[in-house]
Write a protein that holds these residues in place. Structure first.
Motif, PDB file in Angstrom:
ATOM      1  N   UNK A  60      26.268 -77.399  43.424  1.00 12.90           N
ATOM      2  CA  UNK A  60      26.440 -76.425  44.501  1.00 12.90           C
ATOM      3  C   UNK A  60      27.913 -76.278  44.868  1.00 12.90           C
ATOM      4  N   UNK A  61      28.325 -75.038  45.101  1.00 15.84           N
ATOM      5  CA  UNK A  61      29.638 -74.742  45.672  1.00 15.84           C
ATOM      6  C   UNK A  61      29.419 -74.180  47.073  1.00 15.84           C
ATOM      7  N   UNK A  62      30.149 -74.710  48.050  1.00 17.25           N
ATOM      8  CA  UNK A  62      30.060 -74.247  49.446  1.00 17.25           C
ATOM      9  C   UNK A  62      31.263 -73.374  49.784  1.00 17.25           C
ATOM     10  N   UNK A  63      31.000 -72.210  50.358  1.00 14.65           N
ATOM     11  CA  UNK A  63      32.082 -71.296  50.724  1.00 14.65           C
ATOM     12  C   UNK A  63      31.945 -70.946  52.202  1.00 14.65           C
ATOM     13  N   UNK A  74      20.708 -83.193  44.339  1.00 14.53           N
ATOM     14  CA  UNK A  74      21.748 -82.192  44.614  1.00 14.53           C
ATOM     15  C   UNK A  74      23.118 -82.830  44.701  1.00 14.53           C
ATOM     16  N   UNK A  75      24.152 -82.028  44.371  1.00 15.49           N
ATOM     17  CA  UNK A  75      25.516 -82.480  44.612  1.00 15.49           C
ATOM     18  C   UNK A  75      26.437 -81.282  44.820  1.00 15.49           C
ATOM     19  N   UNK A  76      27.364 -81.431  45.766  1.00 16.07           N
ATOM     20  CA  UNK A  76      28.371 -80.406  46.003  1.00 16.07           C
ATOM     21  C   UNK A  76      29.525 -80.661  45.046  1.00 16.07           C
ATOM     22  N   UNK A  77      29.806 -79.684  44.194  1.00 14.58           N
ATOM     23  CA  UNK A  77      30.865 -79.855  43.188  1.00 14.58           C
ATOM     24  C   UNK A  77      32.161 -79.168  43.587  1.00 14.58           C
ATOM     25  N   UNK A  78      32.141 -78.476  44.727  1.00 10.73           N
ATOM     26  CA  UNK A  78      33.363 -77.826  45.192  1.00 10.73           C
ATOM     27  C   UNK A  78      33.129 -77.087  46.483  1.00 10.73           C
ATOM     28  N   UNK A  79      34.209 -76.884  47.225  1.00 10.95           N
ATOM     29  CA  UNK A  79      34.123 -76.135  48.466  1.00 10.95           C
ATOM     30  C   UNK A  79      35.413 -75.381  48.689  1.00 10.95           C
ATOM     31  N   UNK A  80      35.339 -74.250  49.374  1.00 11.61           N
ATOM     32  CA  UNK A  80      36.533 -73.459  49.638  1.00 11.61           C
ATOM     33  C   UNK A  80      36.310 -72.589  50.868  1.00 11.61           C
ATOM     34  N   UNK A  81      37.380 -71.911  51.289  1.00 13.43           N
ATOM     35  CA  UNK A  81      37.345 -71.176  52.550  1.00 13.43           C
ATOM     36  C   UNK A  81      37.295 -69.665  52.392  1.00 13.43           C
ATOM     37  N   UNK A  82      37.422 -69.154  51.159  1.00 12.29           N
ATOM     38  CA  UNK A  82      37.448 -67.701  50.977  1.00 12.29           C
ATOM     39  C   UNK A  82      36.788 -67.310  49.666  1.00 12.29           C
ATOM     40  N   UNK A  83      36.459 -66.020  49.555  1.00  7.33           N
ATOM     41  CA  UNK A  83      35.688 -65.533  48.415  1.00  7.33           C
ATOM     42  C   UNK A  83      36.480 -65.543  47.112  1.00  7.33           C
ATOM     43  N   UNK A 110      31.082 -74.107  37.133  1.00  7.53           N
ATOM     44  CA  UNK A 110      29.762 -73.680  36.636  1.00  7.53           C
ATOM     45  C   UNK A 110      28.616 -74.193  37.512  1.00  7.53           C
ATOM     46  N   UNK A 111      28.652 -73.886  38.828  1.00  5.79           N
ATOM     47  CA  UNK A 111      27.580 -74.374  39.703  1.00  5.79           C
ATOM     48  C   UNK A 111      26.273 -73.625  39.440  1.00  5.79           C
ATOM     49  N   UNK A 112      25.182 -74.246  39.854  1.00  5.22           N
ATOM     50  CA  UNK A 112      23.887 -73.564  39.803  1.00  5.22           C
ATOM     51  C   UNK A 112      23.750 -72.600  40.969  1.00  5.22           C
ATOM     52  N   UNK A 113      24.290 -73.024  42.118  1.00  3.36           N
ATOM     53  CA  UNK A 113      24.126 -72.245  43.364  1.00  3.36           C
ATOM     54  C   UNK A 113      25.441 -72.188  44.134  1.00  3.36           C
ATOM     55  N   UNK A 114      25.713 -71.018  44.704  1.00  3.40           N
ATOM     56  CA  UNK A 114      26.823 -70.862  45.644  1.00  3.40           C
ATOM     57  C   UNK A 114      26.221 -70.569  47.013  1.00  3.40           C
ATOM     58  N   UNK A 115      26.507 -71.414  47.995  1.00  3.56           N
ATOM     59  CA  UNK A 115      26.141 -71.151  49.390  1.00  3.56           C
ATOM     60  C   UNK A 115      27.356 -70.500  50.038  1.00  3.56           C
ATOM     61  N   UNK A 116      27.224 -69.238  50.432  1.00  3.69           N
ATOM     62  CA  UNK A 116      28.391 -68.469  50.887  1.00  3.69           C
ATOM     63  C   UNK A 116      28.175 -67.851  52.261  1.00  3.69           C
ATOM     64  N   UNK A 117      29.162 -68.047  53.124  1.00  5.40           N
ATOM     65  CA  UNK A 117      29.134 -67.409  54.432  1.00  5.40           C
ATOM     66  C   UNK A 117      29.350 -65.907  54.267  1.00  5.40           C
ATOM     67  N   UNK A 118      28.860 -65.131  55.221  1.00  2.00           N
ATOM     68  CA  UNK A 118      29.047 -63.677  55.186  1.00  2.00           C
ATOM     69  C   UNK A 118      30.456 -63.287  55.621  1.00  2.00           C
ATOM     70  N   UNK A 119      30.937 -63.912  56.681  1.00  2.00           N
ATOM     71  CA  UNK A 119      32.198 -63.503  57.311  1.00  2.00           C
ATOM     72  C   UNK A 119      33.335 -64.382  56.809  1.00  2.00           C
ATOM     73  N   UNK A 120      34.024 -63.924  55.761  1.00  2.00           N
ATOM     74  CA  UNK A 120      35.082 -64.704  55.125  1.00  2.00           C
ATOM     75  C   UNK A 120      36.404 -63.946  55.148  1.00  2.00           C
TER      76      UNK A 120
END
Length: 218
Positions: free
Chosen positions: A7-10, A30-39, A50-60
């Motif tokens: 998972x990547x968290x944005x 599950x494991x978080x393989x990366x995180x960032x603050x913008x799209x 190469x994550x399986x899932x990106x969890x992304x905020x709407x307001x970036x």
């Protein structure tokens, strides 16, 4: 799916991103393989991790999240985007469906809902928060909003909606051009088309329309 769900968290809120990382990594599958603050950074992370899932905020900040979703899916179709947001306007849900997101979870939900969404999407099933799900109906192999969301905003193309969202936030034409990797002339043409289609001819009124319709967030 073999191995852990990657998972990547944005999200530009460090505390939320950090808290979710701890909770997700505590799950055995599950494991978080990366995180960032913008799209923009999210796109780079997807290409690298190469994550399986990106969890992304709407307001970036920077590139619009829906445009980022389209880019992610074009560069890595195997990755599935789930929006995690405080906003659940019909306009946002409609746009999320339009860019083929696999889920939409509101930030008011507890972690168990986020966890279940990750597992569902990793297993090939779309997942929406209950309050959003109640507003959807099956449509041509997918979903659409049950209510008619057509308004003047529905006359705008995806690119025009993206330009409008930036303009409503007070970003200059020149800066919008940089974010979208377009010429300032092209963005200015989009701006003129938007104003013509909406019959709105000043930026303040344009911003009010965008916020009222849920096209842009405060």
């Amino acid at each position: 799916m073999e191995g852990k769900i990657k998972i990547v968290l944005v999200d530009d809120h460090a505390m939320l991103r950090g808290g979710l990382t701890v909770q997700i990594n505590a799950e055995p599958d599950m494991e978080v393989v990366g995180g960032c603050t913008d799209a923009d950074s999210a796109i780079d992370l997807v290409v690298h991790e190469h994550p399986d899932i990106v969890l992304m905020d709407i307001d970036l900040p920077g590139l619009n999240c829906f445009a980022a979703c389209r880019t992610i899916l074009s560069q890595r179709p195997e990755t599935r985007v789930v929006f995690l947001s405080a906003y659940s306007h019909d306009s946002y849900i409609d746009q999320a469906i339009g860019v083929h997101a696999w889920g939409y979870v509101t930030k008011g939900e507890n972690f168990e809902v986020v966890r279940d969404a990750i597992r569902a999407v990793a297993g090939g099933r779309v997942h929406y928060s209950d309050d959003i799900k109640s507003r959807l109906v099956a449509h041509e192999g997918g979903f659409r909003l049950a209510t008619d969301t057509h308004s003047r905003g529905s006359t705008l193309s995806p690119r025009e909606l993206e330009v409008l969202r930036y303009l409503a936030q007070g970003i200059s034409v020149k800066e919008v051009a940089k974010i979208m990797h377009l010429s300032a002339k092209t963005v200015d043409n989009h701006k003129s088309n938007i104003m013509s289609k909406l019959d709105i001819h000043d930026r303040v009124a344009l911003a009010r329309f965008a916020f009222r319709e849920g096209i842009a967030a405060f």
